[in-house]
Design an enzyme around this catalytic site. Sequence first.
Site, PDB file in Angstrom:
ATOM      1  N   CYS A   1      13.644  10.287   7.333  1.00  0.00           N
ATOM      2  CA  CYS A   1      12.866   9.917   8.686  1.00  0.00           C
ATOM      3  C   CYS A   1      14.532   9.824   9.393  1.00  0.00           C
ATOM      4  O   CYS A   1      14.419  10.114  10.646  1.00  0.00           O
ATOM      5  CB  CYS A   1      13.119   8.194   8.545  1.00  0.00           C
ATOM      6  SG  CYS A   1      13.506   7.296   8.010  1.00  0.00           S
TER       7      CYS A   1
ATOM      8  N   LYS B   1       1.132  -1.235   0.557  1.00  0.00           N
ATOM      9  CA  LYS B   1       0.088  -0.301  -0.089  1.00  0.00           C
ATOM     10  C   LYS B   1       0.345   0.956   0.087  1.00  0.00           C
ATOM     11  O   LYS B   1       1.441   1.596   1.077  1.00  0.00           O
ATOM     12  CB  LYS B   1      -0.669  -0.116   0.756  1.00  0.00           C
ATOM     13  CG  LYS B   1      -2.618   0.307   1.338  1.00  0.00           C
ATOM     14  CD  LYS B   1      -1.991   1.822   0.973  1.00  0.00           C
ATOM     15  CE  LYS B   1      -1.411   2.813   2.114  1.00  0.00           C
ATOM     16  NZ  LYS B   1      -2.500   4.110   1.608  1.00  0.00           N
TER      17      LYS B   1
HETATM   18  P1  NAD Z   1       1.741   8.473   7.964  1.00  0.00           P
HETATM   19  O1  NAD Z   1       1.899   7.736   8.864  1.00  0.00           O
HETATM   20  O2  NAD Z   1       0.961   9.788   7.186  1.00  0.00           O
HETATM   21  O3  NAD Z   1       1.251   7.743   6.617  1.00  0.00           O
HETATM   22  C1  NAD Z   1       2.790   6.745   5.891  1.00  0.00           C
HETATM   23  C2  NAD Z   1       2.028   5.060   5.230  1.00  0.00           C
HETATM   24  O4  NAD Z   1       1.016   5.091   5.946  1.00  0.00           O
HETATM   25  C3  NAD Z   1       0.682   5.924   4.121  1.00  0.00           C
HETATM   26  O5  NAD Z   1       1.159   5.065   3.399  1.00  0.00           O
HETATM   27  C4  NAD Z   1      -0.242   5.909   4.721  1.00  0.00           C
HETATM   28  O6  NAD Z   1      -1.554   6.695   3.851  1.00  0.00           O
HETATM   29  C5  NAD Z   1      -0.409   5.395   5.814  1.00  0.00           C
HETATM   30  N1  NAD Z   1      -1.439   5.052   6.459  1.00  0.00           N
HETATM   31  C6  NAD Z   1      -2.021   6.697   6.898  1.00  0.00           C
HETATM   32  N2  NAD Z   1      -3.038   6.613   8.157  1.00  0.00           N
HETATM   33  C7  NAD Z   1      -3.022   4.827   8.244  1.00  0.00           C
HETATM   34  C8  NAD Z   1      -3.544   3.825   9.179  1.00  0.00           C
HETATM   35  N3  NAD Z   1      -4.837   4.352   9.736  1.00  0.00           N
HETATM   36  N4  NAD Z   1      -4.018   2.673   9.064  1.00  0.00           N
HETATM   37  C9  NAD Z   1      -3.270   2.742   8.033  1.00  0.00           C
HETATM   38  N5  NAD Z   1      -1.863   3.423   7.317  1.00  0.00           N
HETATM   39  C10 NAD Z   1      -2.154   4.207   7.330  1.00  0.00           C
HETATM   40  O7  NAD Z   1       3.575   9.185   7.637  1.00  0.00           O
HETATM   41  P2  NAD Z   1       3.648  10.221   6.413  1.00  0.00           P
HETATM   42  O8  NAD Z   1       3.231  11.833   6.772  1.00  0.00           O
HETATM   43  O9  NAD Z   1       3.147   9.512   4.867  1.00  0.00           O
HETATM   44  O10 NAD Z   1       5.267  10.002   6.707  1.00  0.00           O
HETATM   45  C11 NAD Z   1       6.022  10.539   7.546  1.00  0.00           C
HETATM   46  C12 NAD Z   1       6.424   9.649   8.597  1.00  0.00           C
HETATM   47  O11 NAD Z   1       7.609   8.701   7.899  1.00  0.00           O
HETATM   48  C13 NAD Z   1       7.676  11.122   9.653  1.00  0.00           C
HETATM   49  O12 NAD Z   1       7.229  10.784  10.740  1.00  0.00           O
HETATM   50  C14 NAD Z   1       9.289   9.896   8.888  1.00  0.00           C
HETATM   51  O13 NAD Z   1      10.010   9.946  10.190  1.00  0.00           O
HETATM   52  C15 NAD Z   1       8.451   8.492   8.881  1.00  0.00           C
HETATM   53  N6  NAD Z   1       9.307   8.063   8.052  1.00  0.00           N
HETATM   54  C16 NAD Z   1      10.342   6.600   8.891  1.00  0.00           C
HETATM   55  C17 NAD Z   1      10.933   5.871   7.374  1.00  0.00           C
HETATM   56  C18 NAD Z   1      11.985   5.191   8.901  1.00  0.00           C
HETATM   57  O14 NAD Z   1      12.512   4.202   7.956  1.00  0.00           O
HETATM   58  N7  NAD Z   1      12.051   5.051  10.020  1.00  0.00           N
HETATM   59  C19 NAD Z   1      10.859   6.198   6.849  1.00  0.00           C
HETATM   60  C20 NAD Z   1      10.390   7.527   6.251  1.00  0.00           C
HETATM   61  C21 NAD Z   1       9.702   7.591   6.699  1.00  0.00           C
END
Ligand code: NAD
Length: 484
Positions: A290, A181
């Site tokens: 991240c 997804k």
């Molecule tokens: P997000 O959590 O909003 O979204 C990430 C994914 O989760 C997307 O595909 C989104 O559609 C999905 N999602 C959102 N709500 C959901 C739900 N209720 N149930 C299931 N899936 C859901 O995060 P973002 O804004 O897209 O990304 C930013 C965050 O990601 C930052 O905090 C960043 O640090 C983190 N990040 C971490 C890493 C790592 O490897 N540690 C890498 C990249 C980003």
Amino acid sequence: MSLKDDLWFDPSKCLIGGRWVAAEGGDTLPLIDPSTGGEIGQIARGRAADVEAAVAAGRRAYDSVWSRVPAADRGRLLMKLGRLVEAKVDILARLEAWDVGKPLAQARADALALARYCEFYGGAADKLMGETIPYLDGYTVYTLREPHGVTAHIVPWNYPMQIIGRSVGAALAAGNACVLKPAEEACLTALGFADLAREAGLPDGVLNVVPGLGAEAGAALAGQDGVDHISFTGSVATGVKIQTAAAQNVKPVTLELGGKSPQIVFDDADIDAALPFLVRAGVQNAGQTCSASSRILVQKGAYAEVAARMAEAYGSLRVGRAMADLDVGPLISARQKGLVSGFLEQGADLEMAARGRLEDAPEGGHFLAPTLFAGVSPEHPLARDEIFGPVQVLIPFEDEAEAVTIANGTDYGLVASVWTREGARQMRMAKAVRAGQVFINNYGAGGGVELPFGGMGKSGHGREKGFEALYGFTTLKTVASLHG
Ligand code: NAD
């Protein structure tokens, strides 16, 4: 040139069971170019029914074909997929530039990393072994590392290719069928990658992709009982929801969440060597990383020089359209720009050391000039909270003990670096700092296919990348044979 010139698949479809299909009901979502804010296409709006179909397709493919494919053949297939990705590296980079707003050179590096993940995990697929265990007389005991079955992969928009490479690449190598997804803001390279996997010969249904909103497709996937493992990369708030949903079905979860990663510069550091790492790790991908290094801790003797030289480097940072390929592109969305602008307002009381400049930034694009704040207290929100934008803070410290206290003083623990020439201090700091990765005299934001990666504290749990990821995408069975 437009996005259509680079597309060789229909981005408004899902890939389920080897077929491109519209989401049930035919609904779509707009695809926005962050460099202009304009709509440049449509993506599928998958929902629960599409996710259920994808999980069922994954299960069929796993049971009927994939679980019987020898590990060496899985590996060859992944390596072929890596070569196909490499052959399309420039097109994939442009897709990412349209979709994420990432400057072309940075997007190209991501595409090459995706190819490298396929090569690495392709080579590792047939080297994942169990053990024999000495036991009682008359027994032979051994362990089998078995795939989970169907794995779910919920990924964010900031590094789609790298995150798909490290999570889907490892899961396929370990023998799982996958349901991916991608983020609603950026799913083009996920779809392109899955199409290349078909071309490489991956059996139908082994990799399924369902784009859609997090609250719809994402939540449906996290709540699926038919899924055997969930790999999630994203925010802490969503990670908590995913783990809660997974707990209802007693499913294992890997959470790769946020960070507030420090670089710690001691008085004896080689500042010439450190400088490019200090700045790049904060502004790469417009700080939407991240493992971005958003805190620069500097010992008092080196502080004035580091602050002055970082400010000078910020002054030459140019911001603009992804296709203009400058140092920094736009933020992913108007929403993200609003969130980062809120943090900048919270920093109104701070000393602003320097800003980059907007150079080729169309009206409507989600641009913000990179900003460096100096003399920041470790208690300030900008020194504690993940900003996820091109903002760094300089924090002075007295000695090693204070550096450790500040470094470990946030909820996160993803990455850290230590800049010092003193060997014993390098070792002490590496042990004392709470982070999943510690770099000494370098900083590897996002890089290092071979290096296990993951968080401590609220940065998450479980490890991806490197060989370690393969353990997470398998489960262990112990076989004890009594033969006398
Ligand atoms: P997000 O959590 O909003 O979204 C990430 C994914 O989760 C997307 O595909 C989104 O559609 C999905 N999602 C959102 N709500 C959901 C739900 N209720 N149930 C299931 N899936 C859901 O995060 P973002 O804004 O897209 O990304 C930013 C965050 O990601 C930052 O905090 C960043 O640090 C983190 N990040 C971490 C890493 C790592 O490897 N540690 C890498 C990249 C980003």
